[in-house]
Motif scaffolding. Structure first.
Motif, PDB file in Angstrom:
ATOM      1  N   PRO A 210     104.361  85.726 165.234  1.00 19.65           N
ATOM      2  CA  PRO A 210     104.242  84.326 165.660  1.00 19.65           C
ATOM      3  C   PRO A 210     103.312  83.554 164.732  1.00 19.65           C
ATOM      4  O   PRO A 210     102.281  84.054 164.306  1.00 19.65           O
ATOM      5  CB  PRO A 210     103.662  84.431 167.067  1.00 19.65           C
ATOM      6  CG  PRO A 210     102.941  85.731 167.087  1.00 19.65           C
ATOM      7  CD  PRO A 210     103.696  86.644 166.163  1.00 19.65           C
ATOM      8  N   ALA A 211     103.682  82.330 164.405  1.00 21.65           N
ATOM      9  CA  ALA A 211     102.900  81.490 163.496  1.00 21.65           C
ATOM     10  C   ALA A 211     101.993  80.602 164.324  1.00 21.65           C
ATOM     11  O   ALA A 211     102.302  79.452 164.584  1.00 21.65           O
ATOM     12  CB  ALA A 211     103.835  80.686 162.618  1.00 21.65           C
ATOM     13  N   TYR A 212     100.846  81.138 164.722  1.00 18.87           N
ATOM     14  CA  TYR A 212      99.975  80.353 165.590  1.00 18.87           C
ATOM     15  C   TYR A 212      98.775  79.747 164.875  1.00 18.87           C
ATOM     16  O   TYR A 212      97.995  79.042 165.488  1.00 18.87           O
ATOM     17  CB  TYR A 212      99.520  81.161 166.814  1.00 18.87           C
ATOM     18  CG  TYR A 212      98.729  82.405 166.524  1.00 18.87           C
ATOM     19  CD1 TYR A 212      97.359  82.356 166.345  1.00 18.87           C
ATOM     20  CD2 TYR A 212      99.343  83.645 166.482  1.00 18.87           C
ATOM     21  CE1 TYR A 212      96.633  83.490 166.101  1.00 18.87           C
ATOM     22  CE2 TYR A 212      98.624  84.788 166.256  1.00 18.87           C
ATOM     23  CZ  TYR A 212      97.270  84.705 166.057  1.00 18.87           C
ATOM     24  OH  TYR A 212      96.566  85.839 165.820  1.00 18.87           O
TER      25      TYR A 212
ATOM     26  N   THR B 176      97.701  68.756 160.076  1.00 15.27           N
ATOM     27  CA  THR B 176      98.842  67.845 159.995  1.00 15.27           C
ATOM     28  C   THR B 176     100.075  68.431 160.651  1.00 15.27           C
ATOM     29  O   THR B 176     101.036  67.714 160.906  1.00 15.27           O
ATOM     30  CB  THR B 176      99.172  67.532 158.523  1.00 15.27           C
ATOM     31  OG1 THR B 176      99.487  68.765 157.855  1.00 15.27           O
ATOM     32  CG2 THR B 176      98.006  66.846 157.832  1.00 15.27           C
ATOM     33  N   GLY B 177     100.071  69.735 160.892  1.00  7.41           N
ATOM     34  CA  GLY B 177     101.212  70.378 161.515  1.00  7.41           C
ATOM     35  C   GLY B 177     102.277  70.776 160.527  1.00  7.41           C
ATOM     36  O   GLY B 177     103.317  71.287 160.912  1.00  7.41           O
ATOM     37  N   GLY B 178     102.050  70.574 159.252  1.00  6.88           N
ATOM     38  CA  GLY B 178     103.041  70.903 158.232  1.00  6.88           C
ATOM     39  C   GLY B 178     103.056  72.371 157.853  1.00  6.88           C
ATOM     40  O   GLY B 178     104.009  72.853 157.251  1.00  6.88           O
ATOM     41  N   PHE B 179     102.025  73.103 158.201  1.00 12.83           N
ATOM     42  CA  PHE B 179     101.945  74.511 157.828  1.00 12.83           C
ATOM     43  C   PHE B 179     101.585  75.328 159.051  1.00 12.83           C
ATOM     44  O   PHE B 179     100.695  74.971 159.824  1.00 12.83           O
ATOM     45  CB  PHE B 179     100.876  74.716 156.744  1.00 12.83           C
ATOM     46  CG  PHE B 179     100.648  76.155 156.398  1.00 12.83           C
ATOM     47  CD1 PHE B 179     101.529  76.838 155.591  1.00 12.83           C
ATOM     48  CD2 PHE B 179      99.551  76.838 156.897  1.00 12.83           C
ATOM     49  CE1 PHE B 179     101.330  78.166 155.278  1.00 12.83           C
ATOM     50  CE2 PHE B 179      99.341  78.170 156.579  1.00 12.83           C
ATOM     51  CZ  PHE B 179     100.227  78.833 155.773  1.00 12.83           C
ATOM     52  N   ALA B 180     102.280  76.451 159.227  1.00 16.05           N
ATOM     53  CA  ALA B 180     101.977  77.376 160.313  1.00 16.05           C
ATOM     54  C   ALA B 180     102.234  78.791 159.805  1.00 16.05           C
ATOM     55  O   ALA B 180     103.219  79.028 159.102  1.00 16.05           O
ATOM     56  CB  ALA B 180     102.839  77.082 161.527  1.00 16.05           C
ATOM     57  N   ALA B 181     101.346  79.698 160.153  1.00 16.12           N
ATOM     58  CA  ALA B 181     101.493  81.087 159.703  1.00 16.12           C
ATOM     59  C   ALA B 181     100.701  82.004 160.614  1.00 16.12           C
ATOM     60  O   ALA B 181      99.821  81.574 161.362  1.00 16.12           O
ATOM     61  CB  ALA B 181     101.019  81.236 158.270  1.00 16.12           C
ATOM     62  N   HIS B 182     101.001  83.274 160.513  1.00 17.27           N
ATOM     63  CA  HIS B 182     100.263  84.308 161.232  1.00 17.27           C
ATOM     64  C   HIS B 182      99.065  84.716 160.372  1.00 17.27           C
ATOM     65  O   HIS B 182      99.147  84.684 159.139  1.00 17.27           O
ATOM     66  CB  HIS B 182     101.183  85.508 161.491  1.00 17.27           C
ATOM     67  CG  HIS B 182     100.584  86.516 162.419  1.00 17.27           C
ATOM     68  ND1 HIS B 182      99.838  87.564 161.957  1.00 17.27           N
ATOM     69  CD2 HIS B 182     100.602  86.616 163.769  1.00 17.27           C
ATOM     70  CE1 HIS B 182      99.424  88.293 162.989  1.00 17.27           C
ATOM     71  NE2 HIS B 182      99.878  87.731 164.103  1.00 17.27           N
ATOM     72  N   PRO B 183      97.939  85.106 160.959  1.00 20.27           N
ATOM     73  CA  PRO B 183      96.758  85.491 160.157  1.00 20.27           C
ATOM     74  C   PRO B 183      97.041  86.616 159.157  1.00 20.27           C
ATOM     75  O   PRO B 183      96.514  86.608 158.041  1.00 20.27           O
ATOM     76  CB  PRO B 183      95.728  85.917 161.189  1.00 20.27           C
ATOM     77  CG  PRO B 183      96.113  85.205 162.426  1.00 20.27           C
ATOM     78  CD  PRO B 183      97.595  85.065 162.387  1.00 20.27           C
ATOM     79  N   SER B 184      97.861  87.578 159.520  1.00 18.39           N
ATOM     80  CA  SER B 184      98.154  88.669 158.577  1.00 18.39           C
ATOM     81  C   SER B 184      98.936  88.148 157.370  1.00 18.39           C
ATOM     82  O   SER B 184      98.766  88.631 156.258  1.00 18.39           O
ATOM     83  CB  SER B 184      98.924  89.792 159.270  1.00 18.39           C
ATOM     84  OG  SER B 184     100.172  89.311 159.726  1.00 18.39           O
TER      85      SER B 184
ATOM     86  N   THR C  19     107.831  81.905 161.586  1.00 13.32           N
ATOM     87  CA  THR C  19     108.246  81.146 160.399  1.00 13.32           C
ATOM     88  C   THR C  19     109.245  81.969 159.600  1.00 13.32           C
ATOM     89  O   THR C  19     109.456  83.152 159.874  1.00 13.32           O
ATOM     90  CB  THR C  19     107.028  80.820 159.513  1.00 13.32           C
ATOM     91  OG1 THR C  19     106.452  82.042 159.072  1.00 13.32           O
ATOM     92  CG2 THR C  19     106.013  79.988 160.250  1.00 13.32           C
ATOM     93  N   SER C  20     109.819  81.362 158.598  1.00 14.53           N
ATOM     94  CA  SER C  20     110.808  82.062 157.771  1.00 14.53           C
ATOM     95  C   SER C  20     110.152  83.139 156.902  1.00 14.53           C
ATOM     96  O   SER C  20     110.791  84.119 156.545  1.00 14.53           O
ATOM     97  CB  SER C  20     111.564  81.069 156.902  1.00 14.53           C
ATOM     98  OG  SER C  20     110.662  80.395 156.051  1.00 14.53           O
TER      99      SER C  20
END
Length: 177
Positions: A57-59, A64-72, A50-51
């Protein structure tokens, strides 16, 4: 070369039947059993970044698929949110303490306005001021010493009469009997 016979060591061991031991059986499947698809979706570990975190990687994605992020990234956002909440809590506590201090000072100022000097001293004993000694005003005849005339027995009679007269003036005349 494959030999169908059993191992010679196993042939020497006696075979016993144990009633408490049961051999494994295949499990029965529920009626709504669905087998795994033959092709699996692509791995989320290879998801596009993501930006906000281009190197990770934003897994973790929302439903809804509108948000993606890495756990850290999510953990860092949570830490910053906790820090902000702690800061707001401390600022709120300071504001409440300042308000309470201001209320106490306002009440103390009002008390000092009503009774100047009373709250500024340690001794809290009130002593009435005698009006006769300050010049003009009512004279208290009970506080004064009677004037004594010299002359022995006559002196005691006069003192008694003066004292009785002073009492009559202070409390009014009273008749006994």
């Amino acid at each position: 070369m494959h030999d169908e016979r059993s191992h010679p060591l196993l042939q020497q061991t006696a075979l016993t039947v144990n009633p408490f031991l049961s051999l494994p059986t295949p499990p029965t499947l529920p009626p709504n059993y669905a087998s795994l698809p033959s092709t699996l979706p692509p791995s989320t570990l290879n998801a596009a970044p993501t930006s906000s975190a281009p190197d990770l990687p934003a897994y973790v994605t929302s439903t809804t698929g509108g948000f993606a992020a890495h756990p850290s990234t999510i953990a860092a956002q949570n830490r910053s949110l906790l820090e902000q909440l702690e800061k707001q809590k401390l600022e709120g506590e300071r504001a409440v303490e300042a308000w309470e201090r201001e209320v106490r000072e306002r009440e103390l100022k009002e008390r000092r306005r009503r009774a100047p000097g009373w709250l500024d001293r340690e001794e809290k004993l009130l002593e009435p001021v005698k009006a006769g000694k300050e010049g003009g005003g009512v004279r208290n005849v009970m506080d004064e010493e009677p004037e004594v005339m010299k002359g022995g027995e006559k002196e005691k009679e006069l003192v008694g009469e003066d004292l009785g007269a002073a009492m009559d003036r202070a409390f009014g005349r009273s008749e006994m009997g």
